[in-house]
Scaffold this motif. Sequence first.
Motif, mmCIF file in Angstrom:
data_model
loop_
_atom_site.group_PDB
_atom_site.id
_atom_site.type_symbol
_atom_site.label_atom_id
_atom_site.label_comp_id
_atom_site.label_asym_id
_atom_site.label_seq_id
_atom_site.Cartn_x
_atom_site.Cartn_y
_atom_site.Cartn_z
ATOM 1 N N GLN A 47 0.842 -1.193 0.000
ATOM 2 C CA GLN A 47 0.000 0.000 0.000
ATOM 3 C C GLN A 47 0.878 1.243 0.000
ATOM 4 O OE1 GLN A 47 -2.311 -0.575 3.566
ATOM 5 N NE2 GLN A 47 -0.604 -1.630 4.483
ATOM 6 N N SER A 48 0.297 2.354 -0.346
ATOM 7 C CA SER A 48 1.028 3.610 -0.303
ATOM 8 C C SER A 48 0.085 4.713 0.152
ATOM 9 C CB SER A 48 1.614 3.948 -1.677
ATOM 10 O OG SER A 48 0.584 4.249 -2.596
ATOM 11 N N ASN A 49 0.666 5.799 0.582
ATOM 12 C CA ASN A 49 -0.132 6.950 0.979
ATOM 13 C C ASN A 49 0.723 8.200 0.861
ATOM 14 O OD1 ASN A 49 -2.735 7.761 1.700
ATOM 15 N ND2 ASN A 49 -2.127 8.099 3.807
ATOM 16 N N SER A 50 0.082 9.326 0.641
ATOM 17 C CA SER A 50 0.788 10.600 0.524
ATOM 18 C C SER A 50 0.647 11.394 1.804
ATOM 19 C CB SER A 50 0.228 11.412 -0.653
ATOM 20 O OG SER A 50 0.491 10.739 -1.861
ATOM 21 N N PHE A 51 1.745 12.025 2.190
ATOM 22 C CA PHE A 51 1.805 12.850 3.388
ATOM 23 C C PHE A 51 2.385 14.203 3.019
ATOM 24 C CE2 PHE A 51 2.301 8.438 4.589
ATOM 25 C CZ PHE A 51 1.405 8.299 5.635
ATOM 26 N N GLN A 52 2.042 15.219 3.804
ATOM 27 C CA GLN A 52 2.630 16.534 3.583
ATOM 28 C C GLN A 52 2.958 17.190 4.913
ATOM 29 O OE1 GLN A 52 -0.425 18.531 1.328
ATOM 30 N NE2 GLN A 52 -1.448 19.332 3.142
ATOM 31 N N LEU A 53 3.929 18.111 4.866
ATOM 32 C CA LEU A 53 4.248 18.963 6.011
ATOM 33 C C LEU A 53 3.635 20.320 5.746
ATOM 34 C CD1 LEU A 53 7.995 18.139 6.700
ATOM 35 C CD2 LEU A 53 5.985 17.338 7.959
ATOM 36 N N GLN A 54 2.820 20.791 6.678
ATOM 37 C CA GLN A 54 2.107 22.057 6.523
ATOM 38 C C GLN A 54 2.332 22.920 7.762
ATOM 39 O OE1 GLN A 54 -0.101 23.337 3.903
ATOM 40 N NE2 GLN A 54 0.362 25.116 5.185
ATOM 41 N N ARG A 55 2.795 24.144 7.551
ATOM 42 C CA ARG A 55 2.886 25.103 8.654
ATOM 43 C C ARG A 55 1.483 25.641 8.893
ATOM 44 N NH1 ARG A 55 6.628 28.618 10.830
ATOM 45 N NH2 ARG A 55 8.173 28.182 9.229
ATOM 46 N N THR A 56 1.092 25.737 10.167
ATOM 47 C CA THR A 56 -0.214 26.292 10.503
ATOM 48 C C THR A 56 -0.056 27.341 11.597
ATOM 49 O OG1 THR A 56 -0.712 24.544 12.111
ATOM 50 C CG2 THR A 56 -1.449 24.174 9.855
ATOM 51 N N SER A 57 -1.006 28.269 11.632
ATOM 52 C CA SER A 57 -0.963 29.353 12.612
ATOM 53 C C SER A 57 -1.977 29.149 13.729
ATOM 54 C CB SER A 57 -1.220 30.695 11.918
ATOM 55 O OG SER A 57 -2.468 30.666 11.256
ATOM 56 N N THR A 149 -1.996 13.639 6.433
ATOM 57 C CA THR A 149 -2.217 12.635 5.404
ATOM 58 C C THR A 149 -3.106 13.265 4.331
ATOM 59 O OG1 THR A 149 -3.036 10.438 4.883
ATOM 60 C CG2 THR A 149 -4.114 11.561 6.704
ATOM 61 N N VAL A 150 -2.731 13.044 3.080
ATOM 62 C CA VAL A 150 -3.465 13.630 1.960
ATOM 63 C C VAL A 150 -4.688 12.783 1.615
ATOM 64 C CG1 VAL A 150 -3.271 14.335 -0.464
ATOM 65 C CG2 VAL A 150 -1.366 14.724 1.112
ATOM 66 N N ALA A 151 -4.577 11.470 1.829
ATOM 67 C CA ALA A 151 -5.681 10.545 1.566
ATOM 68 C C ALA A 151 -5.887 9.673 2.798
ATOM 69 C CB ALA A 151 -5.364 9.681 0.346
ATOM 70 N N ALA A 152 -7.021 9.016 2.867
ATOM 71 C CA ALA A 152 -7.328 8.157 4.021
ATOM 72 C C ALA A 152 -6.268 7.072 4.178
ATOM 73 C CB ALA A 152 -8.705 7.528 3.846
ATOM 74 N N LEU A 153 -5.839 6.842 5.424
ATOM 75 C CA LEU A 153 -4.845 5.801 5.694
ATOM 76 C C LEU A 153 -5.431 4.420 5.454
ATOM 77 C CD1 LEU A 153 -3.107 7.011 8.966
ATOM 78 C CD2 LEU A 153 -2.105 6.827 6.705
ATOM 79 N N PRO A 154 -4.650 3.518 4.847
ATOM 80 C CA PRO A 154 -5.123 2.153 4.674
ATOM 81 C C PRO A 154 -5.302 1.460 6.030
ATOM 82 C CG PRO A 154 -3.171 2.589 3.327
ATOM 83 C CD PRO A 154 -3.344 3.750 4.252
ATOM 84 N N ALA A 155 -6.095 0.414 6.056
ATOM 85 C CA ALA A 155 -6.317 -0.338 7.293
ATOM 86 C C ALA A 155 -5.046 -1.058 7.724
ATOM 87 C CB ALA A 155 -7.438 -1.353 7.077
ATOM 88 N N GLY A 156 -4.843 -1.118 9.036
ATOM 89 C CA GLY A 156 -3.783 -1.933 9.608
ATOM 90 C C GLY A 156 -2.369 -1.415 9.475
ATOM 91 N N VAL A 157 -2.175 -0.124 9.267
ATOM 92 C CA VAL A 157 -0.815 0.394 9.134
ATOM 93 C C VAL A 157 -0.300 0.947 10.459
ATOM 94 C CG1 VAL A 157 -1.136 0.998 6.710
ATOM 95 C CG2 VAL A 157 -1.451 2.751 8.446
ATOM 96 N N THR A 158 0.990 0.917 10.599
ATOM 97 C CA THR A 158 1.666 1.665 11.652
ATOM 98 C C THR A 158 2.653 2.597 10.970
ATOM 99 O OG1 THR A 158 3.349 -0.041 11.931
ATOM 100 C CG2 THR A 158 1.455 -0.132 13.415
#
Length: 170
Positions: A47-57, A149-158
């Motif tokens: 499985q794969s998933n996309s992640f991002q780093l976002q600065r927030t105020s 996370t940009v998309a929903a995480l797959p089941a059963g991941v750590t």
Amino acid sequence: SQAYFRAAAVVSPVSGATGTLAVVQGSASKTIRIKRVGVSMQGGTTQSNSFQLQRTSAAGSGGTSNVITAAKMDTTSPAATAVVTWFSATARTAGTANGGPLTSVNVLNLAGTTPTFSIVDQMMFPELGSPMGQSIVLRGTSDFLELQTVAALPAGVTLNLFVEWVEDAS
């Protein structure tokens, strides 16, 4: 003088989670200079998933928070003032974005019959192969860096995640 810290954890976010999985909150007394951020993902299936780093105020809401204890890179350093938190049970909603994402990566988990393996610690910042340039600087307690996370995480991941930073009085 500068003090160096690292926070690392193996976390089990909820399946299907979207939004903020972890956050670094700035400090009231020190300037936080984030040097490195890494993430990897494991599970029983490919499985794969996309992640991002976002600065927030402003911080998002919700989520079950779990503070990751900061480790001193030098035992003579004072206690860390930045706080690193990950969210279990439910993810936190994304905070108020301050600009666009700083970086994004696609993390791939490869699973075979034996063994199950993952690409270890995908460097999110600085990007793999890139020289270290400007640190991500957090000033004050209303300055956050979120792992989203940009998309929903797959089941059963750590997830394995780590953040390394420097604190100074500038």
